[in-house]
Scaffold this active site. Sequence first.
Site, PDB file in Angstrom:
ATOM      1  N   CYS A 199       0.841  -1.199   0.000  1.00 15.47           N
ATOM      2  CA  CYS A 199       0.000   0.000   0.000  1.00 15.47           C
ATOM      3  C   CYS A 199       0.880   1.255   0.000  1.00 15.47           C
ATOM      4  O   CYS A 199       1.470   1.568  -1.019  1.00 15.47           O
ATOM      5  CB  CYS A 199      -1.011  -0.040   1.138  1.00 15.47           C
ATOM      6  N   HIS A 248      -3.663  -5.007   0.289  1.00 14.82           N
ATOM      7  CA  HIS A 248      -3.088  -5.563   1.519  1.00 14.82           C
ATOM      8  C   HIS A 248      -3.146  -7.090   1.479  1.00 14.82           C
ATOM      9  O   HIS A 248      -4.114  -7.678   1.989  1.00 14.82           O
ATOM     10  CB  HIS A 248      -3.871  -5.068   2.740  1.00 14.82           C
ATOM     11  N   GLU A 283      -1.605  -9.153   3.209  1.00 18.34           N
ATOM     12  CA  GLU A 283      -1.454  -9.745   4.552  1.00 18.34           C
ATOM     13  C   GLU A 283      -2.797 -10.166   5.158  1.00 18.34           C
ATOM     14  O   GLU A 283      -2.852 -11.102   5.955  1.00 18.34           O
ATOM     15  CB  GLU A 283      -0.721  -8.779   5.498  1.00 18.34           C
TER      16      GLU A 283
HETATM   17  N1  GLN Z   1      -2.003   6.697   2.736  1.00 19.67           N
HETATM   18  C1  GLN Z   1      -2.075   5.956   1.514  1.00 19.67           C
HETATM   19  C2  GLN Z   1      -3.420   6.088   0.826  1.00 19.67           C
HETATM   20  O1  GLN Z   1      -4.389   6.465   1.423  1.00 19.67           O
HETATM   21  C3  GLN Z   1      -1.745   4.493   1.759  1.00 19.67           C
HETATM   22  C4  GLN Z   1      -2.737   3.798   2.643  1.00 19.67           C
HETATM   23  C5  GLN Z   1      -2.219   2.507   3.205  1.00 19.67           C
HETATM   24  O2  GLN Z   1      -1.022   2.253   3.247  1.00 19.67           O
HETATM   25  N2  GLN Z   1      -3.120   1.690   3.694  1.00 19.67           N
HETATM   26  O3  GLN Z   1      -3.532   5.843  -0.340  1.00 19.67           O
END
Ligand code: GLN
Length: 535
Positions: free
Chosen positions: A385, A512, A514
Amino acid sequence: MKVADSRYIFVTGGVTSSLGKGILASSLAKLLQSRGYAVALQKLDPYINVDPGTLNPYEHGECYVTEDGAETDLDLGHYERFLNIPTSQANNVTTGKIYQSVISKERRGDYLGKTVQIIPHITDEIKRRIKILGSKGKYDIVITEIGGTVGDIESLPYVEAVRQLKWEMGSRALVIHLTLVPYLSATGELKTKPTQHSVKQLLENGVQPDVLVLRTEHHIDEQIRAKVALFTNVSIDAVVQSVDVPSIYEVPLKMLEEKLDVTVLRKLDLPVREPADLEDWKGFLHRLKNPEHAVEIALVGKYVELHDAYKSISEALVHAGAANNARVTVRWIHSESLTEANVEKKLRSAGGILVAPGFGHRGIKGKILAARFARENNIPYFGICLGMQIAVIEFARHVLHLEEADSTEINPGTPHPVIDLMEQQKEVTDFGGTMRLGAYECRLISRKSKVFEAYNKLTISERHRHRFEFNNAYLPQFEKAGMKAVGINPDTDLVEIVEIPAHKWFVGVQFHPEYRSTVLNPHPLFVSFIRSVLA
Ligand code: GLN
């Protein structure tokens, strides 16, 4: 065979928080599942936030995201990792959600002039949410974990709902109370008084526990069990010890030794079927405890002093390690502590580098240094992410020479917004539940990529939690210079995965992975990442 009427098990906690109610509930569920019962796990959280999505990780650890896009308590991650079945919106209820629905019913006029009160209106709504899972006919047994500790003001309506349900359901419901039996090293004794007090507290609220699980550092002998049983009206065979173990994944086997599942089934009037084999689980534990290799992964994040903030990632690394017969040690690196002067020293000996998800500008510089170090030194890199967005920013700055390239989350005035707010996010004003959340399909567009090798299929589905995305206006420049978009959302063309094919293993994912890694299904990307570190 289905059970005609669903049974309900409530897990409460006493003496102190952090005793592991979530692991206990998951372990019991695992055993009941292994005996052929369909089991659902649910968490009731007594805080007033509608969900933990708006909570700082320092307050509450990781926010876990379900397939259907609910932002939930990290215990749901344990439920999925142990049971290997997905959870949903219905598996996590908070006081915020309860009050939100009661108040909107009141505004609609549903209560017809009545005074709306904690009893019966709030407790009825709690009971409704508990019964929802059982009423679908899908589950034989619903295990509901009550967050917090008995005696907290916030938990009172939940304990009252449990009292009412036990009264209504009779032998179809039971309460397991988890407490601590501390060891006094000065006298060499295990002390049961806190447990006695904690059960008294429950009794004051009208709830008699049926089973006690005593968390302890040392073996609890028959004499102590008998004493606890005597003071608490719990039969001695239902006083169970839970001795500390090195891995949470050993707890189901410990509870099997203690016959917790048998005791519970007897009390619920359900047949004690032969245990289905736990061979896969034992095989995993065997690999976990007898690794042939060892690898060290540097996890770069800004909440590293709080390992719970990255719970699903560290568990996914454990699963992937076992799949590779390797012990994975995580070196926790605070992104704010990384500087140009120390990055080499701090990261040189790591087998692989993982840059964690995150929000806001704090620690971004260190994360970019880590991505650059991995890219330039051919060290396996896994960006998740924000970690993917960081890899993109780093590549833009140092390979494409787009100075000051950035994400508009970090620098809204950047001349090169390589990561930008998604179109659908531009009108959003509320913080809660408004990100791109939950499972989305992704198409892998090259059979030659590392990610295709890992998944071995062309269409995958992964869970998201973000507002920003790769800016496709820059894609041709990136691809020409060697960073490829290898995973694309088929409906929106959003770039979901980037990869540097010339690198040993350099993958950034906007989702994600994970959240989907379980003991029996370790996540293919984590497995592939660890394999590349071992190679
Ligand atoms: N802050 C970033 C976004 O909103 C990444 C979010 C995250 O790592 N879950 O796109």
